[in-house]
Scaffold this motif. Structure first.
Motif, PDB file in Angstrom:
ATOM      1  N   MET A 131       0.831  -1.200   0.000  1.00  0.00           N
ATOM      2  CA  MET A 131       0.000   0.000   0.000  1.00  0.00           C
ATOM      3  C   MET A 131       0.866   1.250   0.000  1.00  0.00           C
ATOM      4  O   MET A 131       1.705   1.436   0.885  1.00  0.00           O
TER       5      MET A 131
ATOM      6  N   LEU B  24      -8.649  -3.563   1.937  1.00  0.00           N
ATOM      7  CA  LEU B  24      -7.476  -3.067   1.218  1.00  0.00           C
ATOM      8  C   LEU B  24      -6.183  -3.638   1.803  1.00  0.00           C
ATOM      9  O   LEU B  24      -5.247  -3.941   1.062  1.00  0.00           O
ATOM     10  N   SER B  25      -6.122  -3.786   3.117  1.00  0.00           N
ATOM     11  CA  SER B  25      -4.930  -4.344   3.748  1.00  0.00           C
ATOM     12  C   SER B  25      -4.674  -5.767   3.276  1.00  0.00           C
ATOM     13  O   SER B  25      -3.534  -6.165   3.010  1.00  0.00           O
TER      14      SER B  25
ATOM     15  N   GLY C 186      -3.451  -5.696  -0.361  1.00  0.00           N
ATOM     16  CA  GLY C 186      -2.137  -5.089  -0.502  1.00  0.00           C
ATOM     17  C   GLY C 186      -0.974  -6.006  -0.209  1.00  0.00           C
ATOM     18  O   GLY C 186       0.181  -5.643  -0.458  1.00  0.00           O
TER      19      GLY C 186
ATOM     20  N   CYS D 298      -0.921   2.566   5.047  1.00  0.00           N
ATOM     21  CA  CYS D 298       0.204   2.629   4.108  1.00  0.00           C
ATOM     22  C   CYS D 298       1.570   2.494   4.788  1.00  0.00           C
ATOM     23  O   CYS D 298       1.843   3.147   5.795  1.00  0.00           O
TER      24      CYS D 298
END
Length: 295
Positions: free
Chosen positions: A30, A177-178, A181, A200
């Motif tokens: 990310m 998203l984690s 990623g 991120c």
């Protein structure tokens, strides 16, 4: 694999310089692109996604020369723009099946497996027969991620994905998203500092079409160690303090105005030391491009 952007510039026909000599190296995982609205984030995303051409510069994803071989990039790209449309009377499963066909999945059984796997991944399988027009904002964003993941992209671009989501939906989106990623290059474009701090490993601050800083969140906070000071002041005195101190942010709370300033040593005059935050880093970086940021 890395995404390497070198000296990218773009000026629109109306004279707005959206990108000014932007260079970034983005590794797997990310990567946050943090900046205020109008900073050039969406212009950069659209350029990487081959939706517009720059005036100069280059972009490479591994061995792919993105600007010269746009078709190869599109085969390995997933893209969730800030605004995307859906057919409100089409079900989630039917729409995702259609997108899979457009991405080149011609085998019906393969598409069926792909649709089920992706809707399971974004926790929408139980809602697969519901029309997209009945989805909440968070559900639409999760569907947007599902369509972006068709074809197992090597590069995933998500532009302002959590804007407008409630806290519960935002947390679900963070978790999703984690997970993605771990095996993909993901560029998360946002103006929400919390998104970058939560998700991120690395990030860049962009403002006025220029890259202002590149770092990890913790390293960036360390830059301002022992340099942030705060004080409560009468609201009518704010202009005086702006003229005499490097004010990076103000916050109105309980009828009082609190200011945060940057100084290498104790500025005196009643200021107290404050623990630096990523928000301080962000506001300090963009303060050279903007007059004042108000929390």
């Amino acid at each position: 694999m890395e995404l390497i952007i070198n000296n990218l510039s773009k000026t629109y026909a109306n004279g707005v310089k959206a990108l000014n000599n932007v260079s970034l190296t983005i590794p797997q995982g990310m990567f946050g692109l943090l900046g205020p609205n109008g900073a050039g984030k969406s212009s950069l995303m659209r350029t990487i996604a081959t939706l517009q051409e720059p005036d100069s510069g280059s972009i490479h994803l591994g061995d792919i020369d993105v600007l010269r071989d746009q078709e190869s990039l599109r085969k390995v790209l997933g893209y969730l723009p800030q605004e995307f449309g859906v057919y409100p009377r089409v079900s989630a499963a039917m729409m995702l099946d259609h997108i899979a066909q457009l991405k080149g999945l011609s085998n019906r059984n393969q598409r069926k497996e792909t649709v089920e796997a992706l809707l399971q991944k974004v926790n929408l399988w139980k809602e697969r027969k519901r029309n997209l027009g009945s989805f909440s904002g968070g559900m639409k964003q999760r569907f947007g991620i599902a369509q972006a993941l068709v074809g197992n992209p090597q590069l995933l671009i998500v532009d302002e994905p959590t804007a407008g989501l409630d806290p519960a939906e935002r947390n679900r989106f963070y978790n999703l998203l984690s997970e993605i990623g771990e095996s993909t290059i993901i560029i998360l474009s946002t103006h929400i500092v919390e998104d970058v701090k939560t998700l991120c490993k690395q990030f860049a601050i962009i403002c006025g079409g220029e890259v202002m800083a590149v770092s990890t969140p913790q390293e960036a906070v360390n830059w301002l160690s022992n340099k942030v000071w705060s004080k409560s002041i009468p609201k009518v005195e704010i202009e005086e303090y702006r003229n005499n101190y490097h004010v990076i942010a103000t916050q109105l709370a309980e009828g009082r105005l609190f200011i945060r300033v940057i100084a290498d040593s104790d500025p005196g005059n009643g200021f107290s030391p404050a623990a630096p935050t990523l928000e301080d880093v962000y506001f300090n970086a963009i303060s050279t491009k903007m007059d004042l940021v108000t929390l």
